[in-house]
Write an enzyme that holds these catalytic residues in place. Structure first.
Site, PDB file in Angstrom:
ATOM      1  N   HIS A 126     -49.392 -14.323 -40.155  1.00 55.00           N
ATOM      2  CA  HIS A 126     -49.259 -13.150 -41.050  1.00 55.00           C
ATOM      3  C   HIS A 126     -49.000 -11.801 -40.352  1.00 55.00           C
ATOM      4  CE1 HIS A 126     -53.830 -12.712 -40.148  1.00 55.00           C
ATOM      5  NE2 HIS A 126     -53.353 -11.445 -40.465  1.00 55.00           N
ATOM      6  N   ASP A 148     -51.620 -20.546 -39.962  1.00 51.27           N
ATOM      7  CA  ASP A 148     -51.632 -19.105 -39.712  1.00 51.27           C
ATOM      8  C   ASP A 148     -51.506 -18.655 -38.387  1.00 51.27           C
ATOM      9  OD1 ASP A 148     -51.538 -16.407 -40.562  1.00 51.27           O
ATOM     10  OD2 ASP A 148     -53.681 -16.279 -40.578  1.00 51.27           O
ATOM     11  N   SER A 193     -56.608  -9.057 -36.172  1.00 53.30           N
ATOM     12  CA  SER A 193     -56.038 -10.489 -36.441  1.00 53.30           C
ATOM     13  C   SER A 193     -54.919 -10.731 -35.141  1.00 53.30           C
ATOM     14  CB  SER A 193     -54.808 -10.224 -37.834  1.00 53.30           C
ATOM     15  OG  SER A 193     -55.456 -10.159 -38.892  1.00 53.30           O
TER      16      SER A 193
END
Length: 474
Positions: free
Chosen positions: A115, A145, A220
């Protein structure tokens, strides 16, 4: 005893009692005073050695793309531009994304979250020492992901060692390293708060490591490391109502990350994982009682594809799978994780509950077949489906998109923004089964069938296992 002797004995006892705390406290009460450590050896506990080992292998990932928007043809007219002050519109806006990454190969492979780079075209990576490199996106794995980048012109880079996420236990100390809010590389400390967490984040494999180490936006793709400086997870998501850390963070287990790294090193643009070829259900309390289980755990085999590894391995409808290679599985998410982390070409031992007996089945680890070929088609016509990209149904497509119970049709893999398909409500993952009174069998047949003008279109769609019949305007 004479009075004088008793008095002397009592005085000695009182003196000894008063002296005992002083002896226990040390030679002087000044020993209790806190002092600033004069050397590193005086520090009782520090994570600095671990941080020094792992920090150089954690990078910042900057991704962007230029948003293209239609140009008004009137701006080509100089008189029109002069009327509006001679100013043209500003340039196309740029979409940006910020995250972190981990170097896993000295030739320049970096793992980050999917993402972080989703939809992006230009990626740059900044090292801990401020060196920057342009990067190519070599692998995108939306299901986990995860994504892998390759730095251009980088050699002999610091690499983080890979640990074993299956060896983690609740209570283990871990560090989260990343770039929260873009302020610069930051380290936070916590413990493993939970394992096998599900219904979190964007991964199709719901099996996360939970930690209370502070994880914020920008973390992230960063590293979750153990006290030996080994990567045990890729930080992926947080639970928050405000957008900031509240001590509930989630990381993708490194054993899942390893399969993505192996695929990238082999030059693959996507990850091929073992295929079961069966539909599975979680065990509810009522189901567990009906099946005679002592607790509602395991996965129920409800159906399977003819010729699949599940059928070849001897699985039967009604079997309850309780373990994979001895590792217990409590639900379909745990089973999916255990199978997905196994390499192709080998086999696994499944522990089954069949009736009242415990059985074993050997499952061969093969990828789902691409038969027929996908043959993607992006429709460009006046139909309600224009702007949708469809591929032929196959076990591989069904496995990629987690389609259950479907055996034929064409599968929607993308829908263009502002297209007819988007405005009609067509969604990624829809399986178009029929058009009018005819079954949809291939992408070419579907393209031809939608190429003629009609006032109304009758379409049959499987969406998430629910079959929908709808009339669409032409």
């Amino acid at each position: 005893m004479p009075t004088r002797l008793r008095a002397a004995a009592l005085s000695a006892a009182v003196s000894a009692a008063l002296a005992l705390p002083l002896l226990l406290a040390g030679p002087s009460s000044r020993a209790e005073e806190r002092q600033v450590p004069m050397a590193k050896s005086d520090v009782v506990l520090s994570f600095a050695p671990v941080v020094k080992r792992v920090a150089p292998a954690v990078v910042n990932v900057y991704a962007s793309r230029v948003e293209k928007r239609p140009r008004n043809s009137l701006l080509d007219d100089p008189i029109f531009r002069q009327f509006f002050g001679g100013h043209d519109r500003p340039g196309n806006p740029t979409a940006q994304s910020l995250g972190s990454g981990v170097i896993v190969d000295d030739a320049g492979l970096v793992v980050t979250n999917y993402h972080v780079i989703e939809g992006m075209t230009d990626v740059r990576v900044a090292m801990a020492d401020k060196h920057e490199y342009p990067a190519d996106i070599v692998l995108r794995d939306e299901r986990t992901d995860l994504a892998v980048l390759r730095l251009k012109g980088a050699r002999n880079l610091p690499v983080m060692d890979l640990g074993d996420s299956d060896a983690l236990e609740v209570g283990d100390i871990v560090l989260a390293v990343g770039d929260p809010f873009g302020v610069g590389q930051t380290v936070t400390q916590g413990i493993v708060s939970g394992l096998a967490r599900s219904q979190i984040g964007k991964s199709a494999y719901q099996y996360f490591v939970q930690t209370d180490a502070a994880i914020n936006p920008g973390n992230s793709g960063g590293a979750l490391v153990d006290m030996k400086g080994r990567l045990v997870g890729i930080n992926s998501a947080i639970y928050s109502q405000s957008g900031g850390s509240v001590g509930i963070g989630f990381a993708i287990p490194v054993n899942m990350v390893k399969s993505v790294i192996v695929a990238a090193k082999a030059g693959a643009d996507r990850v091929r994982r073992p295929w079961l070829g069966a539909s599975l259900q979680g065990i509810t309390r009522d189901m567990g009682e009906a099946l005679g289980l002592d607790r509602p755990a395991g996965v129920l085999v409800s159906d399977f594809v003819d010729g699949s590894p599940a059928e070849a391995g001897g699985l039967k409808r009604g079997d309850v799978i309780t373990a994979v290679d001895g590792a217990p599985v409590d639900d379909p998410d745990a089973f999916g994780y255990r199978i997905a982390t196994k390499p192709l070409g080998g086999s696994v031992d499944l522990t089954l509950r069949r009736g009242t007996q415990t059985e074993h089945a050997v499952l061969k680890l093969v990828a789902a077949p691409e038969t027929p070929a996908r043959d993607p088609v992006t429709l460009n016509n006046d139909s309600p489906f224009s702007g949708a990209t469809v591929v032929n149904y196959s076990p591989a497509v069904a496995d990629d998109l987690q389609l259950n119970g479907v055996r034929q049709g064409v599968v929607v893999t993308a829908v263009g923004d502002n297209s007819n398909a988007a405005m009609t409500g067509i969604q990624k993952g829809d399986v178009i089964l029929g058009l009018g009174r005819a079954k949809v069998t291939t992408t070419r047949q579907f393209e031809k069938a939608t190429g003629t003008h009609q006032d109304f279109w009758h379409v049959t769609i499987d969406r998430g296992g629910q079959v929908i019949d709808s009339e669409l305007g032409g």
